[in-house]
Design a protein around this motif. Structure first.
Motif, PDB file in Angstrom:
ATOM      1  N   SER A  45       0.844  -1.197   0.000  1.00  0.00           N
ATOM      2  CA  SER A  45       0.000   0.000   0.000  1.00  0.00           C
ATOM      3  C   SER A  45       0.879   1.247   0.000  1.00  0.00           C
ATOM      4  O   SER A  45       2.031   1.222   0.445  1.00  0.00           O
TER       5      SER A  45
ATOM      6  N   ILE B 165      -4.431  -5.129   5.567  1.00  0.00           N
ATOM      7  CA  ILE B 165      -4.449  -4.436   4.273  1.00  0.00           C
ATOM      8  C   ILE B 165      -3.566  -5.153   3.263  1.00  0.00           C
ATOM      9  O   ILE B 165      -3.953  -5.362   2.102  1.00  0.00           O
TER      10      ILE B 165
ATOM     11  N   LEU C 155     -10.140  -2.531   1.866  1.00  0.00           N
ATOM     12  CA  LEU C 155     -10.863  -3.579   2.588  1.00  0.00           C
ATOM     13  C   LEU C 155     -12.251  -3.801   2.002  1.00  0.00           C
ATOM     14  O   LEU C 155     -12.708  -4.944   1.872  1.00  0.00           O
TER      15      LEU C 155
ATOM     16  N   GLN D 284      -2.269  -2.861   9.151  1.00  0.00           N
ATOM     17  CA  GLN D 284      -1.383  -2.906   7.987  1.00  0.00           C
ATOM     18  C   GLN D 284      -1.238  -4.332   7.454  1.00  0.00           C
ATOM     19  O   GLN D 284      -1.169  -4.548   6.236  1.00  0.00           O
TER      20      GLN D 284
ATOM     21  N   GLU E 193      -7.411   3.413   2.750  1.00  0.00           N
ATOM     22  CA  GLU E 193      -7.192   2.037   3.206  1.00  0.00           C
ATOM     23  C   GLU E 193      -8.513   1.294   3.374  1.00  0.00           C
ATOM     24  O   GLU E 193      -8.594   0.087   3.118  1.00  0.00           O
TER      25      GLU E 193
ATOM     26  N   ILE F 189      -8.100   0.331  11.471  1.00  0.00           N
ATOM     27  CA  ILE F 189      -7.460   1.338  10.606  1.00  0.00           C
ATOM     28  C   ILE F 189      -7.572   2.717  11.242  1.00  0.00           C
ATOM     29  O   ILE F 189      -6.646   3.519  11.195  1.00  0.00           O
TER      30      ILE F 189
END
Lengths: 330, 330
Positions: free
Chosen positions: A314, B45, B142, B42, B138, B30
């Protein structure tokens, strides 16, 4: 034979007396990358600052082919006739040069450059946008201290430099031409919303009607934009630089703007904000330069960017890793 | 009673299975500021990234009063009827909240929030724009991994957050209403040029004619803008969110855009550039935060800024002094 070195006092006195040779040499110091020159330049600027600020600063942008040079010559001669002292500067970072060089030589403004009350200085010939912008902004200070009461800052309307110019002028003028619909081909999106005024140039001969139509269309378009912070409503005028027609209307618009923004105090507020902007902008640029020019960071970016592009890591995780690497070093 | 802690595998499996409770809990990680949560987030993700990216990401902005919530409800229900799975996220940094809170509660989208195939998540409730933008970006990952093939990102059109939203969506839609000429009062200049499409909302009852007129005017204005990098020509449509009229036209426009930009590969290029943008953006923000949150720098800025404002010291000299002070410390 090299000219004799001048003292700080000689520079400052010369500039304040309006000596164009000394002014030019001081600008050369500003543009120099030698630390010695830089230091002297900063001292000169400091002494000139109290004598600066009282000019009209006009930003001029437009695509190559819109006739910017001819326009500047026509407007410049008009103002000098009315008693102005005019300095014409440019922001044209080398990286953008290929897209349409401006002010590369003074021959493009022949009449203006032979007029005693005009001072034409081409863009610093190399450097990042930030560097070029800094030099131009510092040159404005010296020119104002030397008695120039009107400053033009020219730029090509295709790159990043309009934001820089917009952030150092009072009035931002966009030069367009009427055409077959692709007249904006080269203009970056967002520039039209920065403009305080639009000049539809080349309104002459068979082009007059088209230019009038363009004026109406752009006027309608500007009308749909949200209000400006200055309270000023941007206007469109047509002109012919070659025939010097409509030029005075455009300057009337600038004067009206100056009157309005000085009345509502936007003028001073904007100048203060611009000074702050350049302080923060040059800090931020330096912080970024230190980071991105770091050898380890460069290598790591070369390695990590493809992973970000392909979605294997990311953006934020990549940023975190790079910053961690950087902090370990400093 | 607190819910049982989940393992990384349980989070990932739950998300990939479309479990809305587990998805919500992961988004909460998050948004958490606890390092432990951040680290787990993280990892989640990273595992979800390969399963993300295949949705349509639609940015929606407009002034308070333009009827964004009603529009999102109408368009959302339309898409769910057609078989979509929809996630509605928002970027609404707390600093901008006072200017027009959005998605503050789900009650504003009552029908949508009771639909199984819609997932509505309000903006993270606090933090800088950069922080909020990171969390939203982020969360997109998801949601996509959880099978949502349509993502709306809503924002108020008055602050800095449109640039952030524009940099994480495929299509940027501006919602306007026809009015007495001050309908753009709250919209920041520059936003119109970001828009891939404009929806003139509230085209119902006595408002229909005005909305049609506004459509024509905005179409003409957009036509005068320089071409977009995507090759797409932004369009204007009218709609009535309350009557659900014209809503499908707007989605047709989005689909046409998707088709065009996937054909000319702008779509993929733009997604790659966005991923890079966020990497560099979050690095730059962190570098600036480190500098400006430094106690000595804070004091020095408080001292030097007034001198810059009043023209007693040049912007660049001030920047130099601040950087010198900073470098001495690090």
């Amino acid at each position: 034979k090299r000219p004799q070195e001048l003292t700080l006092a000689q520079y400052v006195d010369g500039i304040l007396a309006g000596d164009i040779t000394i002014l030019s040499r001081a600008v050369t110091l500003i543009e120099s990358s030698l630390p010695k020159h830089q230091e002297l330049a900063q001292q000169i600027i400091l002494k000139c600052l109290p004598h600066s600020g009282s000019s009209v600063r006009l930003g001029i942008t437009g695509v190559p082919g819109a006739g910017k040079s001819t326009f500047i010559e026509a407007l410049g001669l008009h103002l000098i006739e009315k008693g102005a002292k005019l300095a014409v500067l440019a922001i044209d970072p080398s990286s953008e040069r290929s897209k349409g060089s401006i002010l590369g030589d003074k021959t493009r403004m022949e009449s203006l450059s032979s007029t005693p009350n005009a001072y034409i200085r081409p863009s610093p010939s190399a450097g990042s946008l930030g560097g070029v912008a800094r030099k131009t902004r510092e040159t404005i200070i010296l020119c104002e201290a030397a008695g120039y009461n009107t400053i033009f800052i020219e730029t090509v309307g295709v790159g990043q430099s309009e934001t820089a110019v917009h952030s150092m002028v009072d009035f931002f003028l966009l030069i367009l031409i009427a055409g077959a619909g692709d007249e904006l081909q080269g203009i970056k999106r967002g520039i039209m919303e920065m403009a305080d005024g639009i000049a539809v140039n080349k309104a002459d001969g068979q082009n007059i009607q088209k230019a009038q139509l363009a004026k109406t269309q752009y006027s309608n378009a500007l009308h749909l934009f949200p209000p400006t912070r200055s309270g000023w409503i941007p206007r469109v005028e047509t002109c012919s630089s070659i025939l010097s027609e409509g030029i005075s209307n455009i300057w009337d618009m600038v004067e009206e703007y100056m009157h309005k923004t000085k009345s509502n105090d936007f003028f001073n507020q904007n100048r203060r904000e611009q000074a702050q902007y350049w302080m923060y902008e040059s800090i931020n640029e330096k912080l970024k330069n230190n980071f991105y020019h770091n050898a380890l960071i460069k290598n790591k970016i070369a390695e990590i960017e493809p992973l970000v592009n392909s979605g294997q890591i990311s953006s934020f995780e990549a940023a975190r890793e790079l910053l961690e690497l950087y902090n370990k070093q400093v």
